[in-house]
Write a protein that holds these residues in place. Structure first.
Motif, PDB file in Angstrom:
ATOM      1  N   ASP A 127       0.802  -1.228   0.000  1.00  0.00           N
ATOM      2  CA  ASP A 127       0.000   0.000   0.000  1.00  0.00           C
ATOM      3  C   ASP A 127       0.829   1.269   0.000  1.00  0.00           C
ATOM      4  N   GLY A 128       2.081   1.167  -0.450  1.00  0.00           N
ATOM      5  CA  GLY A 128       2.923   2.344  -0.545  1.00  0.00           C
ATOM      6  C   GLY A 128       4.381   2.012  -0.340  1.00  0.00           C
ATOM      7  N   ARG A 184       4.557   3.518   6.572  1.00  0.00           N
ATOM      8  CA  ARG A 184       4.313   3.943   5.191  1.00  0.00           C
ATOM      9  C   ARG A 184       4.572   5.440   5.082  1.00  0.00           C
ATOM     10  N   LEU A 185       5.314   5.832   4.057  1.00  0.00           N
ATOM     11  CA  LEU A 185       5.626   7.241   3.836  1.00  0.00           C
ATOM     12  C   LEU A 185       4.505   7.900   3.042  1.00  0.00           C
ATOM     13  N   ASP A 186       4.087   9.080   3.475  1.00  0.00           N
ATOM     14  CA  ASP A 186       3.081   9.825   2.709  1.00  0.00           C
ATOM     15  C   ASP A 186       3.687  10.366   1.422  1.00  0.00           C
ATOM     16  N   LYS A 187       4.938  10.860   1.526  1.00  0.00           N
ATOM     17  CA  LYS A 187       5.640  11.419   0.373  1.00  0.00           C
ATOM     18  C   LYS A 187       7.107  11.018   0.411  1.00  0.00           C
ATOM     19  N   SER A 244      -2.143   0.284  -3.148  1.00  0.00           N
ATOM     20  CA  SER A 244      -2.469  -1.138  -3.091  1.00  0.00           C
ATOM     21  C   SER A 244      -3.675  -1.446  -3.965  1.00  0.00           C
ATOM     22  N   SER A 245      -3.607  -2.567  -4.671  1.00  0.00           N
ATOM     23  CA  SER A 245      -4.752  -3.025  -5.465  1.00  0.00           C
ATOM     24  C   SER A 245      -5.829  -3.630  -4.575  1.00  0.00           C
ATOM     25  N   PHE A 246      -5.459  -4.016  -3.351  1.00  0.00           N
ATOM     26  CA  PHE A 246      -6.344  -4.838  -2.531  1.00  0.00           C
ATOM     27  C   PHE A 246      -6.921  -4.122  -1.314  1.00  0.00           C
ATOM     28  N   PRO A 294      -4.260   6.188   0.832  1.00  0.00           N
ATOM     29  CA  PRO A 294      -3.663   7.254   0.030  1.00  0.00           C
ATOM     30  C   PRO A 294      -2.372   6.863  -0.663  1.00  0.00           C
ATOM     31  N   GLY A 295      -1.737   5.743  -0.239  1.00  0.00           N
ATOM     32  CA  GLY A 295      -0.485   5.329  -0.845  1.00  0.00           C
ATOM     33  C   GLY A 295       0.644   6.291  -0.541  1.00  0.00           C
ATOM     34  N   THR A 296       1.670   6.269  -1.382  1.00  0.00           N
ATOM     35  CA  THR A 296       2.834   7.151  -1.238  1.00  0.00           C
ATOM     36  C   THR A 296       3.007   7.956  -2.515  1.00  0.00           C
TER      37      THR A 296
END
Length: 410
Positions: A176-177, A191-194, A230-232, A236-238
Motif C-alpha cells: 500500500d505504498g 508507510r511514507l506519505d511522500k 495497493s490493489s487490494f 492514500p499510498g505514497t
C-alpha cells in the motif's frame, strides 16, 4: 475532472476474479468523471510460463522471437480487462504497444521508448472510453515487436502519463505504498506519505522492489507525479514528487534500504602503479558484469588491496576473471565472500544535517556489527556487513533514526 494513468501488475490481475476487482476500481474513477488510461502486466506467472516454453525449445532463443512470445502475456490481460469494464457499462478499448505506437529502439528484450503517438488514445478519452494498454512492450521503426525488460510495465505507465500530460500516474501493486524499510524485517516500519524522486531512485537501486528504477528515472525527468497504491485495500499510498514540492522540514532519513544479493572480492598485493584499477576492472566490465562499491587500500610495501562488490549471481564468474588478472599483475591472491549484505540509509534531509554517517556507524558499533566497506553520496550512506547481521542492523538503524511508526505517534 482529472486524467489518471493507472498501472496494475501481475499480482493485481493474476486471476479473472482479480481482473474483475480491477474493473470495479477503474469504474469508480469513471463514475467520478475522471478520464482513465490503464496499463496492465501479464497475469501473475504467465511470463515465467512463456519463458519455460522457450527453454523447452532451445537454450539460446532468438531475442526478436522472445519479444514476440513474451508480448502475448499482456495481450490476454488487456482483452479480459476491457471485457470486464464493458460488462460494467464502461466503454473501453484495448491496445497493444504496436497499436498505440509506443515506438522504441531495436534492442530486443531491453528496448527503450523513443516516442509515443497519443492521437488514438486522446480520441478515445474524448469519446468517454477507458483506454487499456499492454505494458512492457512497444514496436521499433521496422515494425518489430519489442519488450522493455522485467518490470517494464511501470515504465510504460510513466511514459504514457508524461506523453498525455496526466495529472497523476498511479502504480497499483500488492503493497500500500513505500515504507521506511521492509515491514517483513521491521514490524514498526511506516508507510511514507511522500518521498522525493531522488530518494525513491536510491531506494529502488539499493534493493527496494516497489518500483522499477527506469520508471522512477522517467518520472523524475518529466516531473510525472507518481503514486504507489495497493490493489487490494483503500488508502492514500505514497506520492513520489519533486524535492521542492516535499514538505519544508524533511526528515533527516526517509528510509533504510538493503540488498542481500551482494558478493565481495579482493585482489591482494597488487602493485601500486598507475592504471592498476583499470587493469582489474576492465576485464570485469568486458565480461558485462556490473561493479558496485569499490575500496582500495595502499600498504607500506608499495602494494594495494583492491576490493569491490558485484551481484551474487556473478560471483563465480568474477572469481575466474580475477584469477587470470591477478596472475598477470603478480598479485598475491584473490579472496571472495558471498555472505555479505549492503545496508543503506537514504534521505534528502541529510544534506543539511551533519553527523548522520557517524550516527549510523555508532549504531552498528553498539550492536557489535563490523563494517567492511563504506560508500557515500549526497543523500545516502551505504555499508557492507556480514549477511548474518543484516536484520539486526536494519532494525537498529530504523530505531536510531526514529523511523518507527510508534515514534511518529508520540
Amino acid at each position: 475532472m482529472a486524467l489518471y494513468v493507472q498501472k496494475y501488475g501481475g499480482t493485481s490481475v493474476g486471476t479473472t476474479e482479480r481482473i474483475e476487482h480491477v474493473a470495479d476500481k477503474v469504474k469508480t474513477f469513471c463514475d467520478d468523471g475522471h478520464d482513465v488510461v490503464v496499463v496492465v502486466s501479464a497475469m501473475s506467472g504467465e511470463t515465467n510460463r512463456l519463458l519455460g516454453l522457450a527453454d523447452a525449445i532451445t537454450d539460446q532463443p532468438n531475442p526478436r522471437e522472445m519479444d514476440v512470445l513474451l508480448s502475448t502475456g499482456e495481450q490476454v490481460t488487456i482483452a479480459l480487462l476491457s471485457m470486464a469494464l464493458q460488462k460494467r457499462g464502461c466503454s473501453a478499448r484495448s491496445y497493444t504497444g504496436d497499436q498505440v505506437r509506443i515506438v522504441t529502439d531495436s534492442a530486443h528484450t531491453k528496448a527503450r521508448i523513443q516516442h509515443i503517438d497519443v492521437e488514438h488514445m486522446q480520441k478515445d478519452l474524448k469519446a468517454g472510453r477507458v483506454v487499456v494498454v499492454a505494458g512492457f512492450q512497444g514496436v521499433d521503426e521496422l515494425g518489430n515487436t519489442t519488450t522493455l525488460g522485467r518490470g517494464g510495465s511501470d515504465t510504460t505507465a510513466v511514459a504514457l502519463a508524461a506523453s498525455l500530460k496526466a495529472d497523476e500516474c498511479q502504480i497499483y501493486t500488492d503493497v500500500d505504498g513505500v515504507y521506511t524499510t521492509d515491514p517483513r524485517v521491521v514490524d514498526d516500519a511506516r508507510r511514507l506519505d511522500k518521498i522525493t524522486f531522488e530518494e525513491m531512485l536510491e531506494m529502488a537501486s539499493l534493493g527496494s522492489k516497489v518500483l522499477q528504477i527506469r520508471s522512477v528515472e522517467f518520472a523524475g525527468k518529466y516531473n510525472v507525479p507518481l503514486r504507489v497504491l495497493s490493489s487490494f485495500q483503500d488508502g492514500p499510498g505514497t506520492l513520489i514528487t519533486l524535492e521542492e514540492e516535499y514538505k519544508v522540514e524533511q526528515p533527516v532519513i526517509s528510509g533504510i534500504a538493503f540488498n542481500r544479493d551482494e558478493a565481495k572480492l579482493t585482489v591482494l598485493g597488487v602493485p601500486d602503479i598507475p592504471g592498476v584499477a583499470s587493469r582489474i576492472l576492465g576485464p570485469v566490465s568486458a565480461a558485462n558484469i556490473e561493479v558496485d562499491m569499490i575500496v582500495q587500500n595502499v600498504a607500506d610495501d608499495n602494494t594495494t588491496d583492491f576490493t569491490f562488490t558485484v551481484h551474487r549471481n556473478d560471483f563465480e564468474r568474477v572469481q575466474k576473471v580475477l584469477t587470470e588478472v591477478a596472475n598477470d599483475l603478480g598479485a598475491r591472491e584473490v579472496r571472495g565472500d558471498s555472505n555479505i549484505a549492503k545496508v543503506s540509509i537514504v534521505g534528502v534531509g541529510m544534506r543539511s544535517h551533519a553527523g548522520v554517517a557517524s550516527k549510523m556507524f555508532d549504531t552498528l558499533a553498539a550492536e557489535n556489527i563490523n563494517i567492511q566497506m563504506i560508500s557515500t553520496s549526497e543523500i545516502k550512506v551505504s555499508v557492507v556487513i556480514a549477511e548474518k547481521y543484516l536484520e539486526l542492523a536494519v532494525r537498529a538503524l530504523h530505531s536510531a533514526f526514529e523511523l518507527d511508526a510508534r515514534e511518529q505517534n508520540r
